[in-house]
Design an enzyme around this catalytic site. Structure first.
Site, mmCIF file in Angstrom:
data_model
loop_
_atom_site.group_PDB
_atom_site.id
_atom_site.type_symbol
_atom_site.label_atom_id
_atom_site.label_comp_id
_atom_site.label_asym_id
_atom_site.label_seq_id
_atom_site.Cartn_x
_atom_site.Cartn_y
_atom_site.Cartn_z
ATOM 1 N N THR A 102 11.216 -16.149 -18.713
ATOM 2 C CA THR A 102 11.017 -17.506 -19.206
ATOM 3 C C THR A 102 10.482 -18.428 -18.115
ATOM 4 O O THR A 102 9.583 -19.248 -18.360
ATOM 5 C CB THR A 102 12.335 -18.070 -19.766
ATOM 6 O OG1 THR A 102 12.767 -17.244 -20.846
ATOM 7 C CG2 THR A 102 12.161 -19.496 -20.248
ATOM 8 N N SER A 141 5.925 -16.867 -27.517
ATOM 9 C CA SER A 141 7.211 -16.745 -26.845
ATOM 10 C C SER A 141 6.955 -16.054 -25.516
ATOM 11 O O SER A 141 5.929 -15.396 -25.329
ATOM 12 C CB SER A 141 8.180 -15.920 -27.687
ATOM 13 O OG SER A 141 9.330 -15.570 -26.943
ATOM 14 N N THR A 142 7.906 -16.203 -24.607
ATOM 15 C CA THR A 142 7.805 -15.463 -23.349
ATOM 16 C C THR A 142 7.601 -13.980 -23.618
ATOM 17 O O THR A 142 6.771 -13.324 -22.974
ATOM 18 C CB THR A 142 9.072 -15.685 -22.506
ATOM 19 O OG1 THR A 142 9.123 -17.052 -22.104
ATOM 20 C CG2 THR A 142 9.086 -14.789 -21.278
ATOM 21 N N THR A 188 3.042 32.071 1.379
ATOM 22 C CA THR A 188 4.115 31.756 0.443
ATOM 23 C C THR A 188 5.414 31.689 1.229
ATOM 24 O O THR A 188 5.636 32.488 2.144
ATOM 25 C CB THR A 188 4.227 32.817 -0.670
ATOM 26 O OG1 THR A 188 4.521 34.085 -0.075
ATOM 27 C CG2 THR A 188 2.931 32.918 -1.462
ATOM 28 N N SER A 319 0.481 8.159 20.020
ATOM 29 C CA SER A 319 1.736 7.992 20.738
ATOM 30 C C SER A 319 1.592 6.943 21.821
ATOM 31 O O SER A 319 0.543 6.828 22.459
ATOM 32 C CB SER A 319 2.180 9.321 21.370
ATOM 33 O OG SER A 319 3.321 9.146 22.192
ATOM 34 N N LYS A 325 -2.559 12.284 22.275
ATOM 35 C CA LYS A 325 -1.989 12.779 21.020
ATOM 36 C C LYS A 325 -2.575 12.000 19.852
ATOM 37 O O LYS A 325 -2.689 10.775 19.885
ATOM 38 C CB LYS A 325 -0.469 12.622 21.032
ATOM 39 C CG LYS A 325 0.242 13.222 19.814
ATOM 40 C CD LYS A 325 1.752 13.146 20.010
ATOM 41 C CE LYS A 325 2.502 13.838 18.884
ATOM 42 N NZ LYS A 325 2.448 13.058 17.631
#
Length: 467
Positions: A102, A141-142, A188, A319, A325
């Site tokens: 609202t 309406s809202t 896997t 880093s 790195k």
């Protein structure tokens, strides 16, 4: 001293700056709900569609004599301005307000009304000439307005997110073509398993992204169904005959795509399952792509002491302590974004499940969570595509060396030599600590060239091989 005006509601009076475009209801909402630290201004797509929905409604109401020509013209101009990003300082309500939406609706109504009053030559607050509830919110309406505006904003977001995932699918498909013929280990349980080609793995990623695009696009019909005309609970109280169909048709013309009135207005007001389903698909898309991103993190690990089978573009120092790195920041960033989206989905799920009776009190949370999820997903996918996938390079020699020095060539050997003989060769390789391929070569089982041909053939599905 700042000039002020006084506005009155059922709870009493409040003082506001004389030229404020917001009104007493917005001010109460602002004071009551300092929750997220944000305002409606942080959600421009939502504001745009709230304004444009109310613009179309004003035009329809004027056609039916509910607004006069001067009122309609001023409201329409105010809606255009708000939709274009003006007057955002007057959007003072927190979107996580606790009033079922609202306060959001009232903030929009009051800003549109007071700006329209200025355009008509009046002062903000002179509601005798144009009223935020009796005129700007007429036949609304809202519930039905916020639902409609949220869906229209999410339709735009859905188009953008679907396009981003589609572009990623195309980039992955292009990489699959680029990597064709590169032998690698199929793993896997993070263990060496079977020979395959790098292109096959990346092709699987591309197909996943294509499926996610289709899953996202499947939500367009649900988002194209509007609740306008339901007003608060579905009875349509406050509207008039023909309003629902006329306003939906006019809004569809503005949107530029078909819109359909909800078949059951009570359902549309009560139930948020369409938003929950959409949120779940966005979450699934992001978590599925996070799996791809995590695969690239693993495959690019190293550069010396990891797998190192693909090389990702260096984007920044990795880093503050270790010079030189470089981290796979966009792959990790996509994964982090996926977890954020999963959290937003949890909010949507809980909010959708705990609405009560004829409306859902938590529609603002649903909307905010979805807007954040869509924006985060779209931007992180686009960056992952541009800065991680497209510049990705396959390290052909590393892929093939890793395969040839592993026991993953054993399944292909088994097809040529049989299980028992292959197992004996593997045992010798393990006992000697040397690569299996050296045992195969030194014992005269087959040449390296013969073995490579065998591996290429074994990496292809039997259905694709020439008869």
């Amino acid at each position: 001293m700042e000039q002020q005006r006084i506005e009155v509601d059922a709870l009493g009076e409040r003082r506001l700056p004389v030229d404020a475009l917001y009104g007493i209801h917005s001010l109460r909402g602002h004071d009551n709900f300092p929750y997220s630290g944000e305002t409606l201004a942080q959600y421009p797509a939502f504001v745009k569609w709230l304004a444009q929905t109310k613009m179309v409604i004003a035009q329809v109401n004027a056609q039916h004599g509910k607004l006069n020509a001067a009122q309609c013209e001023a409201v329409v101009m105010a809606c255009v301005e708000l939709a274009e990003g003006h007057h955002t300082a007057a959007l003072i309500v927190d979107p996580l307000e606790g009033s079922c939406g609202t306060s959001i609706n009232m903030n929009i109504n009051e800003v549109l009304t007071n700006r329209a009053l200025q355009l008509m030559g009046h002062q903000p607050g002179e509601y005798a000439f144009l009223h935020p509830l009796d005129h700007v919110n007429y036949a609304q309406s809202t519930s039905d307005v916020l639902l409609t505006a949220a869906k229209l904003a999410l339709l735009e977001e859905l188009d953008l997110l679907s396009a981003a995932v589609g572009h990623l699918a195309a980039s992955l498909r292009e990489k699959a073509r680029e990597f064709e013929g590169i032998l690698r280990i199929g793993r896997t349980c993070l263990q060496d398993a079977l020979p395959m080609r790098l292109s096959q793995a990346v092709s699987g990623y591309a197909s996943l992204a294509q499926r996610m695009t289709a899953a996202l696009d499947a939500h367009v019909p649900a988002l194209s169904t509007t609740a306008l005309g339901a007003t608060a609970v579905g009875t349509g109280l406050g509207t008039y005959r023909g309003y629902r169909q006329t306003v939906t048709s006019a809004l569809a013309d503005l949107v530029g795509r078909p819109l359909t009135p909800a078949e059951d207005l009570f359902d549309s007001a009560q139930n948020m399952d369409e938003f929950a389903a959409l949120s779940s698909t966005v979450k699934t898309t992001m978590l599925a792509l996070a799996k791809v991103a995590n695969d690239l993190v693993l495959l690019s690990s190293g550069p010396q002491d990891g797998i190192g089978e693909v090389r990702l573009a260096a984007r920044q120092a990795g880093s503050s302590m270790m010079p030189g790195k470089v981290n796979p920041v966009h792959a990790m960033g996509l994964t982090q974004s996926a977890y954020f989206v999963a959290g937003a989905d949890q909010s949507v799920m809980l909010a959708a499940a705990h609405g009560q009776l004829e409306t859902n009190n938590y529609m603002p949370l649903i909307a905010v969570s979805l807007f954040k999820a869509f924006g985060t997903a779209r931007r992180s996918i686009a960056m992952f595509d541009e800065h991680c996938v497209r510049p990705m390079i396959a390290e052909r020699e590393v892929n093939e060396r890793n395969l040839l020095t592993s026991t993953a060539i054993a399944p292909a050997l088994k097809e040529a030599l049989g299980y028992e003989r292959t197992a004996a060769l593997v045992t010798k390789a393990v006992e000697s600590g040397g690569p299996l391929i050296e045992i195969v070569e030194t014992e005269g089982v087959m040449s390296r060239e013969h073995l490579l041909g065998l591996l290429h053939r074994s990496s292809q599905h039997p259905d694709t091989l020439p008869s």
